[in-house]
Motif scaffolding. Structure first.
Motif, short mmCIF file in Angstrom:
data_model
loop_
_atom_site.label_atom_id
_atom_site.label_comp_id
_atom_site.label_asym_id
_atom_site.label_seq_id
_atom_site.Cartn_x
_atom_site.Cartn_y
_atom_site.Cartn_z
N VAL A 97 5.88 -51.70 53.20
CA VAL A 97 4.74 -51.54 52.30
C VAL A 97 3.45 -51.72 53.09
CG1 VAL A 97 3.58 -52.38 50.22
CG2 VAL A 97 6.09 -52.47 50.36
N HIS A 123 -2.12 -60.89 44.61
CA HIS A 123 -1.55 -59.77 45.35
C HIS A 123 -0.12 -60.09 45.81
CE1 HIS A 123 -6.07 -59.52 46.45
NE2 HIS A 123 -5.85 -59.17 45.21
N TYR A 156 -0.34 -56.52 55.09
CA TYR A 156 -1.34 -56.80 54.05
C TYR A 156 -2.65 -57.21 54.69
CZ TYR A 156 -3.90 -59.56 50.58
OH TYR A 156 -4.88 -60.08 49.78
N TRP A 200 -6.49 -54.79 50.29
CA TRP A 200 -7.34 -55.14 49.16
C TRP A 200 -8.77 -55.35 49.65
CZ3 TRP A 200 -4.99 -55.58 44.27
CH2 TRP A 200 -5.88 -55.84 43.21
N ILE A 255 -2.27 -49.01 48.21
CA ILE A 255 -0.93 -49.48 48.52
C ILE A 255 -0.01 -48.28 48.71
CG2 ILE A 255 -0.16 -49.68 46.09
CD1 ILE A 255 1.31 -52.30 47.05
N HIS A 283 -0.11 -51.12 37.41
CA HIS A 283 0.85 -51.94 38.15
C HIS A 283 2.23 -51.90 37.49
CE1 HIS A 283 -2.88 -54.40 39.59
NE2 HIS A 283 -2.74 -53.25 40.24
N LEU A 336 3.44 -58.25 44.89
CA LEU A 336 4.43 -57.83 45.88
C LEU A 336 5.81 -58.39 45.56
CD1 LEU A 336 2.39 -58.17 49.20
CD2 LEU A 336 3.41 -56.06 48.32
N PHE A 341 -0.47 -52.51 52.27
CA PHE A 341 -1.23 -53.02 51.12
C PHE A 341 -2.57 -53.56 51.61
CE2 PHE A 341 -0.82 -56.14 47.27
CZ PHE A 341 -1.76 -55.40 46.57
#
Length: 474
Positions: free
Chosen positions: A190, A226, A326, A194, A339, A172, A230, A192
């Motif tokens: 973006v 998360h 997301y 998870w 990501i 990260h 961001l 993303f």
């Protein structure tokens, strides 16, 4: 009329105003002189669940016992409390009454690791005493409690730190470095995703986390990690959130249920059966102490009272015009994330925990197995990948980020070192997280929860007194 009462913190903020938000960028800097004292710093801990007694308990005593000592432990469950003291190896009194602990031990620092919905109670009480408070994430679970914490911190001489260990992962951190250096130009959007697997994901629904009143839903408890990443990666504040979510797998969405896994009559046909008796620590910490407060660690994840979402999807708009898509899945076959950062000049892709990607690394290492020792082979596959592709190019750049031993590739140790050992260390990438970072991360999840309930987008500025800015912490 403005008040003429100026606290030490007000003075420091005024004196450092030219540092462009320095109090937000390096909130741990205020700890430097306190841990530099010849005497050990006195620490109290409230909440002796597994996170409290391990990461913030035994680890702190073992790694930083030369500069810090526990002077008090507190929990509402006397059994867990006594086991926690033994597990930590602390030589200090224990309390079931928080105020009694604070009055008796007079700590210089408070660590909060209780149920999420109660964090604000102890954070505020600690700040009102003028001491520093370190809280486990999330800072709290709704906008009203968040505002109360912000108000208390503004009046206090103490500092509030939120334990965001994900920032300190080498993987990260490398992404942050690349974004700061504008490797693919201005970031515009973006993607993303998870994934929690059917073991880890299911565990949240067995525990108190499955009740919204305790955890604020996984949009707050889990996804705060998360959203903080961001905010940190993009160096901007979120301004609006639209979300959708539902509970369609766990809870009442099943034909059978029991009162707990240990005694469940359906254990032979339940794919999610979990035998807590195989874990001695959980048996001693939780099962042996159920009589005191009724908390069941191996609760049924099909019980009707579960009311949090098990699938979630968000659209987040940032003040610097970045748009984020997301999602969080809680019953995936694997645990990991993907990501992608889209920029004017190209795209950055990163991931971890994706099975076929892990197999690729292993297969690459196998090519050299004949001339490699086992230790060298393990080193060859002990890395995370980042792929970069520039626009108008047919080639991609592969970046290998070495993972160190310890939680989150050594990130856990780095976080604790910065808090306890080197709070005045240089922090060019702004890893340390203060009250504003803690607030902005949970406000995304709170806004998402409010959006799901209302069916409408939610503005971050409508939740608390914090005004979002294009540059984080400005």
């Amino acid at each position: 009329m403005a008040s003429n009462n100026i606290t030490r913190k007000d003075f420091l903020k005024s004196a450092t105003g030219a540092m462009a938000g320095g109090m937000f960028a390096r909130p741990m800097g205020a700890f430097a002189d306190k841990f530099a004292s010849a005497e050990k710093r006195k620490i109290a801990l409230v909440g002796t669940g597994i996170r409290g007694i391990t990461f913030w308990g035994r680890t702190v005593r073992e790694q930083y016992g030369d500069i810090a000592e526990f002077v008090g432990l507190c929990d509402i469950n006397p059994g867990r409390l006594e086991y926690g003291k033994e597990f930590i190896g602390a030589d200090c009194p224990t309390f079931t009454d928080f105020d009694e602990m604070m009055d008796t031990t007079e700590p210089e620092m408070l660590i909060v690791t209780t149920v999420d919905a109660t964090h604000h109670q102890f954070i505020i009480k600690g700040l009102e005493r003028g001491i520093d408070v370190l809280t486990e994430k999330p800072m709290t679970t709704d906008e009203n409690k968040c505002q109360a914490i912000l108000d208390a911190e503004a009046k206090s001489d103490g500092e509030l730190i939120v334990g965001f260990n994900y920032r300190y992962s080498p993987h990260h951190t490398k992404l942050k470095e690349m974004l700061v250096n504008r490797r693919v130009g201005k970031i515009t959007s973006v993607d993303f995703d998870w994934y929690l697997n059917v073991y880890h994901g299911a565990s949240y629904f067995r525990r108190w986390h499955g009740i919204e009143a305790s955890s604020g839903t996984l949009l707050v408890h889990k996804a705060t990690h998360h959203f903080d990443l961001l905010n940190w990666w993009l160096d901007s504040d979120p301004v609006e959130v639209y979300a959708e979510g539902s509970l369609e797998h766990y809870g009442s969405n099943h034909p059978f249920r029991g009162n707990k896994c240990r005694t469940c009559p359906h254990k032979d046909k339940c794919d999610f059966y979990w035998d807590i008796t195989n874990n001695d620590t959980y048996m001693d910490l939780y099962v042996a102490n159920e009589e005191h407060d009724g908390y069941i660690r191996d609760n049924c994840l099909w019980r009707h009272e579960i009311d949090i979402y098990d699938k979630m999807s968000l659209q987040i708009k940032y003040a610097n015009d970045v748009q984020v898509n997301y999602s969080l899945t809680t019953y995936s076959p694997y645990e990991g994330m993907k990501i992608g950062f889209n920029g004017f000049d190209g795209r950055i892709d990163a991931w971890h925990g994706i099975p076929w990607r892990e197999e690729e690394k292993a297969n690459q290492a196998e090519l050299h197995q004949q001339e490699m020792s086992q230790e060298e082979r393990e080193e060859a596959i002990d890395y995370e990948e980042i792929m970069v592709m520039d626009n108008f190019s047919s080639q991609h750049e592969q970046i290998k980020v070495r993972q160190e031993s310890g939680g989150h590739g050594g990130g856990d140790r780095r976080l604790q070192d910065q808090i306890f050992r080197n709070p005045d260390m240089e922090d060019p990438l702004e890893h340390s997280a203060g009250k504003r970072d803690g607030a902005m991360s949970i406000l995304v999840g709170i806004a998402a929860r409010n959006s799901i309930e209302s069916g409408k987008p939610v503005r971050i500025e409508d939740l608390t007194s914090i005004t979002p800015h294009p540059t984080r912490g400005s």
